[in-house]
Design a protein around this motif. Sequence first.
Motif, PDB file in Angstrom:
ATOM      1  N   PRO A  53       0.723  -1.332  -0.102  1.00 20.68           N
ATOM      2  CA  PRO A  53       0.034   0.049   0.122  1.00 20.68           C
ATOM      3  C   PRO A  53       0.712   1.237   0.049  1.00 20.68           C
ATOM      4  CG  PRO A  53      -0.935  -1.573   1.560  1.00 20.68           C
ATOM      5  CD  PRO A  53       0.199  -2.311   1.047  1.00 20.68           C
ATOM      6  N   GLY A  54       2.035   1.042   0.647  1.00 18.20           N
ATOM      7  CA  GLY A  54       2.844   2.555   0.481  1.00 18.20           C
ATOM      8  C   GLY A  54       3.677   2.653  -0.705  1.00 18.20           C
ATOM      9  N   GLY A  55       3.599   1.666  -1.696  1.00 20.74           N
ATOM     10  CA  GLY A  55       4.352   1.916  -2.810  1.00 20.74           C
ATOM     11  C   GLY A  55       5.655   1.004  -2.971  1.00 20.74           C
ATOM     12  N   LEU A  56       6.012   0.231  -2.026  1.00 23.92           N
ATOM     13  CA  LEU A  56       7.230  -0.339  -2.128  1.00 23.92           C
ATOM     14  C   LEU A  56       6.893  -1.586  -3.119  1.00 23.92           C
ATOM     15  CD1 LEU A  56       9.988  -0.904  -0.938  1.00 23.92           C
ATOM     16  CD2 LEU A  56       8.861  -2.402   0.906  1.00 23.92           C
ATOM     17  N   THR A  57       7.857  -1.736  -3.935  1.00 25.77           N
ATOM     18  CA  THR A  57       7.586  -2.785  -5.072  1.00 25.77           C
ATOM     19  C   THR A  57       8.774  -3.883  -5.187  1.00 25.77           C
ATOM     20  OG1 THR A  57       9.070  -1.236  -6.454  1.00 25.77           O
ATOM     21  CG2 THR A  57       6.625  -1.161  -6.508  1.00 25.77           C
ATOM     22  N   ASN A  58       8.439  -4.947  -5.879  1.00 25.39           N
ATOM     23  CA  ASN A  58       9.318  -6.041  -5.817  1.00 25.39           C
ATOM     24  C   ASN A  58       9.123  -6.417  -7.344  1.00 25.39           C
ATOM     25  OD1 ASN A  58      11.600  -7.681  -4.807  1.00 25.39           O
ATOM     26  ND2 ASN A  58      10.120  -9.068  -4.130  1.00 25.39           N
ATOM     27  N   TYR A  59      10.151  -7.086  -7.870  1.00 30.53           N
ATOM     28  CA  TYR A  59      10.065  -7.764  -9.189  1.00 30.53           C
ATOM     29  C   TYR A  59      11.104  -9.081  -9.340  1.00 30.53           C
ATOM     30  CZ  TYR A  59       8.692  -2.763 -10.372  1.00 30.53           C
ATOM     31  OH  TYR A  59       8.125  -1.777 -10.490  1.00 30.53           O
ATOM     32  N   GLY A  65      13.725  -3.893 -14.529  1.00 34.78           N
ATOM     33  CA  GLY A  65      14.486  -2.833 -15.687  1.00 34.78           C
ATOM     34  C   GLY A  65      13.448  -2.785 -16.894  1.00 34.78           C
ATOM     35  N   ARG A  66      12.399  -3.747 -16.945  1.00 39.85           N
ATOM     36  CA  ARG A  66      11.593  -3.634 -17.984  1.00 39.85           C
ATOM     37  C   ARG A  66      10.015  -3.350 -17.801  1.00 39.85           C
ATOM     38  NH1 ARG A  66      10.681  -8.063 -21.128  1.00 39.85           N
ATOM     39  NH2 ARG A  66      11.169  -9.677 -19.476  1.00 39.85           N
ATOM     40  N   PHE A  67       9.942  -3.992 -16.635  1.00 45.19           N
ATOM     41  CA  PHE A  67       8.285  -3.888 -16.010  1.00 45.19           C
ATOM     42  C   PHE A  67       8.367  -2.885 -14.931  1.00 45.19           C
ATOM     43  CE2 PHE A  67       6.623  -8.379 -17.372  1.00 45.19           C
ATOM     44  CZ  PHE A  67       7.172  -8.173 -18.882  1.00 45.19           C
ATOM     45  N   THR A  68       7.260  -2.121 -14.834  1.00 52.37           N
ATOM     46  CA  THR A  68       6.995  -1.362 -13.674  1.00 52.37           C
ATOM     47  C   THR A  68       5.593  -1.450 -13.106  1.00 52.37           C
ATOM     48  OG1 THR A  68       8.409   0.327 -14.682  1.00 52.37           O
ATOM     49  CG2 THR A  68       6.867   1.118 -12.978  1.00 52.37           C
ATOM     50  N   ILE A  69       5.665  -1.786 -11.917  1.00 49.68           N
ATOM     51  CA  ILE A  69       4.296  -1.891 -11.222  1.00 49.68           C
ATOM     52  C   ILE A  69       3.960  -0.657 -10.454  1.00 49.68           C
ATOM     53  CG2 ILE A  69       5.144  -2.993  -9.032  1.00 49.68           C
ATOM     54  CD1 ILE A  69       2.620  -4.652  -8.756  1.00 49.68           C
ATOM     55  N   SER A  70       2.675  -0.288 -10.535  1.00 52.79           N
ATOM     56  CA  SER A  70       2.200   0.843  -9.742  1.00 52.79           C
ATOM     57  C   SER A  70       0.720   0.994  -9.315  1.00 52.79           C
ATOM     58  CB  SER A  70       2.229   2.053 -10.525  1.00 52.79           C
ATOM     59  OG  SER A  70       1.524   1.943 -11.714  1.00 52.79           O
ATOM     60  N   ARG A  71       0.156   1.499  -8.483  1.00 54.18           N
ATOM     61  CA  ARG A  71      -1.194   1.498  -7.911  1.00 54.18           C
ATOM     62  C   ARG A  71      -1.732   2.901  -7.700  1.00 54.18           C
ATOM     63  NH1 ARG A  71      -0.986  -1.885  -2.501  1.00 54.18           N
ATOM     64  NH2 ARG A  71      -3.201  -1.301  -2.319  1.00 54.18           N
ATOM     65  N   ALA A  74      -6.744   5.353  -4.622  1.00 57.34           N
ATOM     66  CA  ALA A  74      -8.010   5.974  -4.715  1.00 57.34           C
ATOM     67  C   ALA A  74      -8.943   5.125  -5.490  1.00 57.34           C
ATOM     68  CB  ALA A  74      -7.865   7.184  -5.115  1.00 57.34           C
ATOM     69  N   LYS A  75      -8.308   4.444  -6.406  1.00 56.88           N
ATOM     70  CA  LYS A  75      -9.209   3.837  -7.616  1.00 56.88           C
ATOM     71  C   LYS A  75      -9.209   2.362  -7.348  1.00 56.88           C
ATOM     72  CE  LYS A  75      -8.478   7.028 -11.181  1.00 56.88           C
ATOM     73  NZ  LYS A  75      -7.953   7.329 -12.591  1.00 56.88           N
ATOM     74  N   ASN A  76      -8.460   1.833  -6.126  1.00 61.35           N
ATOM     75  CA  ASN A  76      -8.390   0.469  -6.076  1.00 61.35           C
ATOM     76  C   ASN A  76      -7.928  -0.347  -7.050  1.00 61.35           C
ATOM     77  OD1 ASN A  76      -9.280   0.586  -3.333  1.00 61.35           O
ATOM     78  ND2 ASN A  76     -11.472   0.198  -4.071  1.00 61.35           N
ATOM     79  N   ALA A  77      -7.069   0.387  -7.711  1.00 57.76           N
ATOM     80  CA  ALA A  77      -6.446  -0.184  -8.950  1.00 57.76           C
ATOM     81  C   ALA A  77      -4.752  -0.466  -8.997  1.00 57.76           C
ATOM     82  CB  ALA A  77      -6.571   0.658 -10.121  1.00 57.76           C
ATOM     83  N   VAL A  78      -4.512  -1.507  -9.560  1.00 61.09           N
ATOM     84  CA  VAL A  78      -2.985  -1.610  -9.899  1.00 61.09           C
ATOM     85  C   VAL A  78      -2.549  -2.024 -11.428  1.00 61.09           C
ATOM     86  CG1 VAL A  78      -3.251  -4.256  -9.721  1.00 61.09           C
ATOM     87  CG2 VAL A  78      -1.145  -3.072  -9.184  1.00 61.09           C
ATOM     88  N   TYR A  79      -1.210  -1.599 -11.758  1.00 62.70           N
ATOM     89  CA  TYR A  79      -1.119  -1.576 -13.027  1.00 62.70           C
ATOM     90  C   TYR A  79       0.175  -2.083 -13.339  1.00 62.70           C
ATOM     91  CZ  TYR A  79      -4.527   2.369 -12.617  1.00 62.70           C
ATOM     92  OH  TYR A  79      -5.582   2.810 -12.374  1.00 62.70           O
ATOM     93  N   LEU A  80       0.481  -2.679 -14.771  1.00 67.02           N
ATOM     94  CA  LEU A  80       1.603  -3.122 -14.941  1.00 67.02           C
ATOM     95  C   LEU A  80       2.293  -2.584 -16.353  1.00 67.02           C
ATOM     96  CD1 LEU A  80       4.085  -5.162 -14.033  1.00 67.02           C
ATOM     97  CD2 LEU A  80       2.818  -6.938 -15.366  1.00 67.02           C
ATOM     98  N   GLN A  81       3.105  -1.855 -16.299  1.00 67.10           N
ATOM     99  CA  GLN A  81       3.673  -1.396 -17.599  1.00 67.10           C
ATOM    100  C   GLN A  81       4.845  -2.118 -18.146  1.00 67.10           C
ATOM    101  OE1 GLN A  81       2.908   1.562 -19.566  1.00 67.10           O
ATOM    102  NE2 GLN A  81       4.576   0.653 -21.090  1.00 67.10           N
ATOM    103  N   MET A  82       4.689  -2.929 -19.090  1.00 67.15           N
ATOM    104  CA  MET A  82       5.719  -3.696 -19.793  1.00 67.15           C
ATOM    105  C   MET A  82       6.422  -3.225 -20.822  1.00 67.15           C
ATOM    106  SD  MET A  82       3.499  -7.232 -19.272  1.00 67.15           S
ATOM    107  CE  MET A  82       2.338  -6.756 -20.411  1.00 67.15           C
TER     108      MET A  82
END
Length: 122
Positions: A53-59, A65-71, A74-82
């Motif tokens: 929830p605080g934005g700490l990421t793990n891959y 280096g290629r994928f980026t996860i974000s959330r 407020a929208k209860n959503a998560v994204y994966l930029q590949m």
Amino acid sequence: QEQLVESGGGLVQPGGSLRLSCAASGTFLSIYAMRWYRQSPGKQRELVASINPGGLTNYADLVKGRFTISRDNAKNAVYLQMDSLNPEDTAVYYCNVERVMVPGPRYEYDIWGQGTQVTVSS
């Protein structure tokens, strides 16, 4: 009924990019870690990325280096930029949440989306 709905999969050429989205529907007091998994034919489902929830990421090493996860909490959503996709990234990608708190209050655990196909091919 709490559920996850993924979108954004499709066919892309090697070296291309896709952005996956996952929206959690329902009434939530809290959503804990959100994750993306993938599964290729004949292989076990593997963890791709996670975000707390605080934005700490793990891959996973294969996507660093290629994928980026974000959330967006407020929208209860998560994204994966590949980015820089290669054929080995071809899989069904699943959204997962570790735990949610819903009105009661009570917890629900290990919720999965239905999956979205990503195909990397020329």
